[in-house]
Motif scaffolding. Structure first.
Motif, mmCIF file in Angstrom:
data_model
loop_
_atom_site.group_PDB
_atom_site.id
_atom_site.type_symbol
_atom_site.label_atom_id
_atom_site.label_comp_id
_atom_site.label_asym_id
_atom_site.label_seq_id
_atom_site.Cartn_x
_atom_site.Cartn_y
_atom_site.Cartn_z
ATOM 1 N N ALA A 1 75.468 103.335 16.833
ATOM 2 C CA ALA A 1 74.475 104.899 17.417
ATOM 3 C C ALA A 1 75.018 105.847 16.585
ATOM 4 O O ALA A 1 76.631 105.600 15.333
ATOM 5 C CB ALA A 1 76.104 104.374 18.176
ATOM 6 N N GLY A 2 74.589 106.193 16.639
ATOM 7 C CA GLY A 2 74.474 107.786 15.395
ATOM 8 C C GLY A 2 73.766 107.537 14.371
ATOM 9 O O GLY A 2 73.762 108.661 14.046
ATOM 10 N N ALA A 3 73.556 106.723 13.703
ATOM 11 C CA ALA A 3 72.237 106.408 12.802
ATOM 12 C C ALA A 3 70.506 107.378 13.415
ATOM 13 O O ALA A 3 71.142 107.722 14.881
ATOM 14 C CB ALA A 3 71.930 105.186 12.443
ATOM 15 N N ARG A 4 70.006 107.156 12.177
ATOM 16 C CA ARG A 4 68.980 108.052 12.907
ATOM 17 C C ARG A 4 68.283 106.515 13.408
ATOM 18 O O ARG A 4 68.738 105.557 12.927
ATOM 19 C CB ARG A 4 68.240 108.411 10.712
ATOM 20 N N ALA A 5 67.296 107.633 13.940
ATOM 21 C CA ALA A 5 66.791 106.483 14.785
ATOM 22 C C ALA A 5 65.173 105.901 14.868
ATOM 23 O O ALA A 5 64.575 106.346 14.891
ATOM 24 C CB ALA A 5 66.433 106.937 16.682
ATOM 25 N N PHE B 1 70.103 107.124 17.889
ATOM 26 C CA PHE B 1 71.251 105.847 18.269
ATOM 27 C C PHE B 1 71.965 106.802 19.452
ATOM 28 O O PHE B 1 72.753 107.211 18.338
ATOM 29 C CB PHE B 1 71.360 104.844 17.326
ATOM 30 N N THR B 2 72.353 106.679 19.951
ATOM 31 C CA THR B 2 73.408 107.103 21.036
ATOM 32 C C THR B 2 73.812 105.573 21.645
ATOM 33 O O THR B 2 74.890 104.865 22.422
ATOM 34 C CB THR B 2 72.547 107.572 22.679
ATOM 35 N N GLY C 1 69.221 110.448 -0.759
ATOM 36 C CA GLY C 1 69.941 111.066 1.042
ATOM 37 C C GLY C 1 69.938 111.431 1.878
ATOM 38 O O GLY C 1 70.581 111.821 2.855
ATOM 39 N N PHE C 2 69.654 109.837 2.555
ATOM 40 C CA PHE C 2 69.274 109.572 4.266
ATOM 41 C C PHE C 2 70.655 108.938 4.138
ATOM 42 O O PHE C 2 70.098 107.323 4.680
ATOM 43 C CB PHE C 2 68.287 109.382 4.503
ATOM 44 N N VAL C 3 71.821 108.824 3.925
ATOM 45 C CA VAL C 3 73.022 108.207 4.506
ATOM 46 C C VAL C 3 72.935 107.574 5.443
ATOM 47 O O VAL C 3 74.051 106.742 5.509
ATOM 48 C CB VAL C 3 74.462 108.190 3.166
ATOM 49 N N ASP C 4 72.443 108.237 6.953
ATOM 50 C CA ASP C 4 72.117 107.933 8.119
ATOM 51 C C ASP C 4 71.391 106.868 8.517
ATOM 52 O O ASP C 4 71.124 107.095 9.514
ATOM 53 C CB ASP C 4 72.981 109.058 9.106
ATOM 54 N N VAL D 1 69.120 96.520 23.645
ATOM 55 C CA VAL D 1 69.062 97.992 24.478
ATOM 56 C C VAL D 1 68.959 98.948 23.549
ATOM 57 O O VAL D 1 70.157 98.487 23.414
ATOM 58 C CB VAL D 1 69.539 97.673 25.532
ATOM 59 N N VAL D 2 67.774 99.782 23.416
ATOM 60 C CA VAL D 2 68.153 100.734 22.377
ATOM 61 C C VAL D 2 68.215 102.568 22.938
ATOM 62 O O VAL D 2 66.434 102.136 23.670
ATOM 63 C CB VAL D 2 67.080 100.588 21.129
ATOM 64 N N GLU D 3 68.894 102.825 23.148
ATOM 65 C CA GLU D 3 68.430 104.424 23.531
ATOM 66 C C GLU D 3 68.722 105.817 22.805
ATOM 67 O O GLU D 3 69.311 105.939 21.198
ATOM 68 C CB GLU D 3 69.738 104.702 24.599
ATOM 69 N N VAL D 4 67.729 106.274 22.304
ATOM 70 C CA VAL D 4 67.365 107.514 21.701
ATOM 71 C C VAL D 4 67.697 108.780 22.472
ATOM 72 O O VAL D 4 67.031 108.850 23.421
ATOM 73 C CB VAL D 4 66.936 107.034 20.611
#
Length: 458
Positions: free
Chosen positions: A385-389, A31-32, A376-379, A23-26
């Motif tokens: 959770a916390g990373a770019r979705a 990502f949360t 440069g998109f280190v996330d 399950v993925v929530e954004v």
């Protein structure tokens, strides 16, 4: 706060585990929640097959897409291909560049790329004069990426000379001529002034990183290398360069500087953890050690490297030395992250007569977390959770992937799948590809029209 939800039939977690019913929530593009086996929220959209993190095209020349099918057959070399590329570069206008880049980037998203590193050296008008806004073509590329739904690492390229000939201290620069006049800023300081304005324009943008690039040691004289490297260091920006793509490049560098391109870059303070050596095909053992010690990235572009007869680079040796692997579509002869990744392994098998030179985890890291970080998109590039979705769903039931063992879906993706198997792509929480269709519509039709128009300008 708007929250979007998906449930993934299978998903690759940062640990490398492939989990079921994830399950993925954004929210706000991040990502949360990434929870295997969690209760499926009402309204969540199901992504079937294998869900991967978004992938990065770490080295792209968008306008080269107009050369596909026109430059590949028959005899020739990198250098004869380059003249054909210059012909196209010399006639593109703002009006023809935008739809071509937009369609090229959209093709990349359809393939599963959620970030693109555009190595951009087309800066000025066809006659070499500056536009009223000297960064007009940079803005065109950002607009094209945004409309195509992909993040862009805009690697603004310093390109000052048409080559360097032996003679004098550090050689004699060859003036830019013809289409190359569009590439040059005159001096490295003038380049830095222009790119600083470009970076300022996107200082608050979450989907754009303005980085720097040294086209090559033949296009940037030795005494200008430190200026470009200094700008990148001061800006905290990625820095890329074409390095040792062709033996002739190494030979010329030796004749003029008495050393290799990699060593020359090192001597002028270019190498760092933010540096990416693109190609690194003909690097020496000493070069490999220097790149590894710097923890630099090396971007392999095997579909272009084989098309241009560049050769096969020493990928295992570079990684063992400490360098980090990324992948790029480069000339866009092929736009397929799975083909780029497996080609590096399969080419290594041909050159070493051994199988399993690289593991699937190394190939996947190069496509995802390391590829994004090099821009440069280190996330980005991981499902946590916390990373770019970013999400890329891949069919495991196509004619290419059907029948593969259920316990090795990542191997199936890397060694059997193609870009055609990508069904859905989410970039920063936005659905850009749904059921195999880009939100812009018929990308093939867009490419057909844009390429035809670009060539009509001849």
């Amino acid at each position: 706060m708007d929250v979007s939800r998906w449930v993934c039939e299978l998903a690759v977690l940062p640990s490398g585990e492939v989990a079921r019913e994830v399950v993925v929530e954004v929210a706000d593009g991040r990502f949360t929640r990434v929870q295997p086996g969690g209760e499926v929220p009402v309204g969540a959209r199901r992504l079937r097959g294998l869900v991967l993190p978004g992938m990065a095209d770490a080295h792209s020349h968008a306008f080269h897409r107009a050369l596909r099918g026109r430059t590949h057959a028959g005899r020739g070399s990198f250098w004869t291909w380059r003249e054909q590329m210059y012909g196209l570069a010399g006639r593109l206008t703002t009006e023809t560049y935008l739809p071509l880049a937009r369609a090229a980037f959209a093709e990349g998203v359809l393939a599963g790329f959620t970030s693109v590193g555009e190595f951009a050296y087309l800066h000025h008008a066809p006659d070499g004069t500056r536009y009223a806004d000297p960064n007009e073509l940079g803005h065109v590329l950002v607009q094209a990426a945004r409309e195509a739904g992909v993040r862009i690492g805009l690697l603004d390229t310093c390109y000052l000379t048409g080559g360097v000939e032996p003679g004098g201290h550090g050689g004699t620069p060859v003036p830019l001529a013809g289409a190359q006049a569009r590439f040059g800023d005159g001096t490295a300081d003038a380049w830095a002034q222009r790119v600083s304005a470009l970076a300022s324009a996107y200082a608050d943008a979450d989907d754009v990183v303005v980085g720097a690039a040294i086209h090559s040691v033949r296009a940037v004289p030795a005494d200008a290398l430190a200026v470009v490297a200094g700008w990148a260091e001061d800006a905290g920006a990625p820095l890329h360069a074409h390095v040792s793509e062709q033996p002739a490049e190494n030979e010329a560098c030796h004749a003029i500087h008495g050393t290799t391109p990699t060593q020359l870059l090192y001597d002028h303070g270019v190498l760092s953890e933010q540096f990416t050596a693109v190609h690194a095909t003909h690097v020496t053992p000493e070069d490999r050690a220097v790149l590894g010690e710097a923890r630099a990235y090396v971007c392999f572009c095997p579909t272009t490297e084989r098309d241009l007869a560049d050769g096969i680079g020493p990928v295992r040796e570079l990684l063992d030395a400490g360098a980090r692997l990324t992948f790029g579509s480069d000339s866009r002869a092929v736009v397929d992250p799975f083909e780029e990744a497996r080609a590096v392994e399969l080419h290594a098998r041909l050159s070493t007569l051994q199988r399993g030179v690289l593991g699937s985890e190394e190939l996947l890291a190069g496509l995802t977390v390391d590829g994004h970080a090099s821009l440069g998109f280190v996330d980005a590039g991981r499902l946590e959770a916390g990373a770019r979705a970013d999400l890329v769903a891949l069919s495991l039931g196509s004619v290419r992937t059907a029948g593969a063992p259920a316990d090795a879906p990542v191997d199936t993706a890397l060694f059997a799948a193609s870009a055609a198997d990508v069904t859905d792509v989410v970039v920063d929480g936005r659905e850009v590809v749904v059921d195999g269709r880009h939100v812009l519509g018929d990308v093939a039709a867009m490419l057909t029209e844009a390429i035809a128009t670009a060539h009509q300008e001849a």
